[in-house]
Design an enzyme around this catalytic site. Sequence first.
Site, PDB file in Angstrom:
ATOM      1  N   GLU A   1       0.389   7.871  16.708  1.00 61.72           N
ATOM      2  CA  GLU A   1       0.394   6.973  17.884  1.00 61.72           C
ATOM      3  C   GLU A   1       1.825   6.596  18.274  1.00 61.72           C
ATOM      4  O   GLU A   1       2.084   5.483  18.729  1.00 61.72           O
ATOM      5  CB  GLU A   1      -0.441   5.703  17.639  1.00 61.72           C
ATOM      6  CG  GLU A   1      -1.840   5.917  17.091  1.00 61.72           C
ATOM      7  CD  GLU A   1      -2.678   6.887  17.905  1.00 61.72           C
ATOM      8  OE1 GLU A   1      -2.276   7.232  19.033  1.00 61.72           O
ATOM      9  OE2 GLU A   1      -3.715   7.333  17.404  1.00 61.72           O
TER      10      GLU A   1
ATOM     11  N   ARG B   1      -3.195 -12.558 -14.750  1.00 64.61           N
ATOM     12  CA  ARG B   1      -2.293 -11.940 -15.709  1.00 64.61           C
ATOM     13  C   ARG B   1      -1.277 -12.944 -16.242  1.00 64.61           C
ATOM     14  O   ARG B   1      -0.674 -13.680 -15.478  1.00 64.61           O
ATOM     15  CB  ARG B   1      -1.555 -10.787 -15.020  1.00 64.61           C
ATOM     16  CG  ARG B   1      -0.457 -10.122 -15.823  1.00 64.61           C
ATOM     17  CD  ARG B   1      -1.012  -9.135 -16.794  1.00 64.61           C
ATOM     18  NE  ARG B   1       0.027  -8.319 -17.412  1.00 64.61           N
ATOM     19  CZ  ARG B   1      -0.233  -7.349 -18.285  1.00 64.61           C
ATOM     20  NH1 ARG B   1      -1.482  -7.093 -18.627  1.00 64.61           N
ATOM     21  NH2 ARG B   1       0.735  -6.643 -18.817  1.00 64.61           N
TER      22      ARG B   1
ATOM     23  N   GLN C   1      -4.150  18.265  22.066  1.00 64.38           N
ATOM     24  CA  GLN C   1      -2.912  18.091  22.825  1.00 64.38           C
ATOM     25  C   GLN C   1      -1.714  18.608  22.033  1.00 64.38           C
ATOM     26  O   GLN C   1      -1.028  19.514  22.461  1.00 64.38           O
ATOM     27  CB  GLN C   1      -2.722  16.617  23.183  1.00 64.38           C
ATOM     28  CG  GLN C   1      -1.396  16.328  23.880  1.00 64.38           C
ATOM     29  CD  GLN C   1      -1.277  14.867  24.298  1.00 64.38           C
ATOM     30  OE1 GLN C   1      -2.068  14.366  25.085  1.00 64.38           O
ATOM     31  NE2 GLN C   1      -0.295  14.175  23.752  1.00 64.38           N
TER      32      GLN C   1
END
Lengths: 431, 431
Positions: A411, A305, A134
Site C-alpha cells: 500500500e 515473571r 496491476q
Amino acid sequence: MPFTHTSLAGFVWGVDELDRRQEILEALAQNPLKTICRNPYRLSRKELWTLRMKQNLELLELKMRLGWSAQHYLDALRIVCPDVASTSPNYRKLEADDLSTVFLKNLQAQMSSEQQAYWIPKAQNFEICGTYAQTELGHGSNVREIETTATFDAQTDEIVLNSPTLSSHKYWIGGLGVMATHTLVVARLIVSGKELGNHVFLVQVRDVQTHELVPNVHIYEQGEKTLGTFASMDNGVMRFTNNRIPRSQMLAGYVRLDRDGTYHKSENKMHSYTSMVIVRGLMSREIGQDVSKAIVIALRYAAFRRQFNRKDGAETRVIEYASVRNRLFPALCRAITMMLVGREIRDQVEHLKDNNLENLHLQTVGVKVWATERGVRDVEVARLSCGGHGNMAAAGLGSIYAQLSASRTYEGDNYVLSQQIGNAVNKHWNK
Amino acid sequence: MPFTHTSLAGFVWGVDELDRRQEILEALAQNPLKTICRNPYRLSRKELWTLRMKQNLELLELKMRLGWSAQHYLDALRIVCPDVASTSPNYRKLEADDLSTVFLKNLQAQMSSEQQAYWIPKAQNFEICGTYAQTELGHGSNVREIETTATFDAQTDEIVLNSPTLSSHKYWIGGLGVMATHTLVVARLIVSGKELGNHVFLVQVRDVQTHELVPNVHIYEQGEKTLGTFASMDNGVMRFTNNRIPRSQMLAGYVRLDRDGTYHKSENKMHSYTSMVIVRGLMSREIGQDVSKAIVIALRYAAFRRQFNRKDGAETRVIEYASVRNRLFPALCRAITMMLVGREIRDQVEHLKDNNLENLHLQTVGVKVWATERGVRDVEVARLSCGGHGNMAAAGLGSIYAQLSASRTYEGDNYVLSQQIGNAVNKHWNK
C-alpha cells in the site's frame, strides 16, 4: 458464559465491534469448526494453505446459514485465521460494511452499467473467482511504466494482450497462482498504433469447469514469502502470448472504445485516489489492534515473571523494572492511538468532499508510515521484553511481527510515501 | 574453475578463511551431497529437521573421509545449512580451531582428569551424545537462583536430582528434546542439609541402545520457535523425580565431594568468564558476515532495479537515489567493522592475561549489544530497500533476519548486558 465489556473497552474498540465479536464467539461456540488446528506453526506452507482454505469455506457456509453480515464474516475470519490478515490483498475491506474484494470493488467502480449487470452477479455467486493484476516484475510503485500491452484489433473486434518483456510479467498477484478463474488486468491500451495509457481489462485465465489454464495465458505460483507470511495467499506470476478477449471486456465505466476504434474518455481521478486513502486509513486501525495484542501479551508476562533482586522472599516482578515499564506502556499508548486515528479517518472518509481530499490523503500517508514503522518496532519490543520465552512460536509474538513486517512496503513503500509529505510542505510553502 | 580472491577480500575475510572455503567448495563439487534441497522454505519443521540431520551426517562422513579439520566441518555446515547457525548452542565453536560443542568443552574444562579419561573418548566417538542444561523455565539471566536440587545421599553414595517446582524445569536445552543421551545439569548441591550453590553433574537421560528415556527423567520437545528459526534444533524441557546418579558424576575439576560428604572447593571464576568473553567476541564476526550477505543482496538488486525518472531511454537505477545509497553503504561499512572487531577480539583472547580480563569483558559486552542491535536492524533495512521483492523467501533476506533476530536475547539479554557498561563506568568513576 456471558461476554461483557467495560466502558474503557467500548471506548477503545467501539461498542459495535465488541458486540459483533460477542455474536461471532457465541456462534462459533455453538457451531464449532471441524478444521481447528491447535498448532499451525508445525505445518508446511501447503498444509497451512489447505487448512486456511477449509476454514474459509466453513466460515462462508456459516455466514450463509446464520445470515451474517459481510463484516461479521471478515471479523470471524480474523479471529479464526489470524495469519490471513484483512489487510492482505484478497481479503481487504474497502468500506466498513461491505464484503468487497479488490476484484468486486473494481467491477463496481469501473464497469459500465451493462457490464456490471452481467459480471457482478457471477462474482457475488462465486461462479467466477477474480483478482486484480496491476504490479509487474519491473514496476510496482511506478504504475505509469507498466509494460503489458492491450492492442485493439479492429478486424476481429478483439483486444490482444501481450507481455513484451520479462519485466512485464504480472507479479505478486494475490489469488492468481492457483485460485482465480478471472482477473482484472492493468495494461497499456494501443489503438491504431497510438498509446492511450493504462486501462483495465477483464480476462479469463482458467476454465470454470476444469480449472485448466486457458490458451495463451501462462501462470505459475510464486512460492514462499519471507518468515512464513501470507502462506495461504497464492500469489501468481502471469504472462500473455497474444491472448485475445472481446472488446466488451475492457472496463467501460469511465472510458469507451467504439467498434471502429474511436476512443472516449472522462476524467476519474477521484476514485482511485479515494480507495488508497481509505485503505491506508484502515491500516492504522488494524495495525493498532495487532500491536496492542503483542503489547498485552508482553505486559501479562512482565507482570508474572520474576527475575533478580529478591525482596521479602520473592524476586522482583519484571514489570517493576523501569527499563521494561518504559518500553511497554508507551507502546501500548501508541497502539491505542493507532486505533483511534484509524477510526477518526474512517469518520472523515464518510464525510469526504472533493475539497478536503488532498488534506486527508496527506494525513493518511503520514499515518500509514507512522503506524507501520512504529507498530512493527513495538511488536519487536514486546517480543524482546519477554526474553528467551518470547522466541517460542506459541508465545504468538513472532507471527504478529511477521504479519506486520511487510506492511512497511505494501500500500505504498514507506520510503517513497514519506517523501510526499515533504513535497506537500514545499508546495504549499511556495504558494 | 579456479577460485581466486582479491586482496580486499583477503583483508575482510582473512586469507585462511577464504582458502578453507575454496577447499570446501571443491570438495563439495567432487562429492556432491545426496540430500540437497533446492527450496527448504516449503518444508514443515519436521521435514526441515530431518533434512538437516541427514546433511549433518553426510558432512561428518565427509570430514572423516577427507580428514577435514573441525573448522572445515563447521564452515561446511554453515555453507550447506545456513539456518543451522554456528552461534546456535549445539554447534557453536568456542575456539578457532576446535570442534567443541558446549558439552565437550565443559567436560574438558570442568572434569577431573580421571573423569576426562573415561568420558571424553566416549563423547568424541559419538558413543554418547551430550548437551548442557542450565536455563530453567523460571531462571535464565539470574543463574544464581536456579532451583534444581542435587542432594547427596551418604548411605548409597549417590546424588539425587529433583525438580521441586514447575519453574525449576530445565528449559530451552538445545539437543535435549530428541537427540541427547547424556546432559550436563547445573543444580544446587545439598550435603547434610547444607546448600553449597550451583554445581555441574553428568546425567544420562536416554538408553544408549534403545534411546528410551531412563526412569525418573521426563523430557518433552519444546515445539516451534518464532519465525521458523532453529527449526532443526530440538530444544527440550526436562524434569527430575528422585533421579539417582553416582557421586562420581559430579564434575570434579575444581570441587571435590568425598565419600563421607566432606566438600572441597577451589576458586575458578576465570574459566566461565572467559568462555562468555570468547563467545560474545565471536558473535560480532559471525553477525557481521550475515549482515554483509544481506547488504550485498540488496546492493546488487539496487544496482539492477530501475524505477521512476526516465532519462536517456531508461528509468533511474534505484542505487542512484540518495535514500537507497545512504541506507545501504553505511550498513555495509558497519558489517565489515563487525567482522574486523570480531577478529581483533579473537587476537586479544589469544594473548589474554588475568589483568586485562575485565577490560576485554566490557569490550565484548559492548560489541555484542552493538553488533546484534545494529545488525538485526541493518538486515531489515536491506530487505525493505528491495521493496516488494524483498518479501520473497527466495530473496534470502527474511531468513537472515529471522536467524539473527534472537541474538539480541541469547548469550546475555541486551537490555541486561548494556547496564554492565554503565555500572563499570560508575565503578571506575568513583575510584
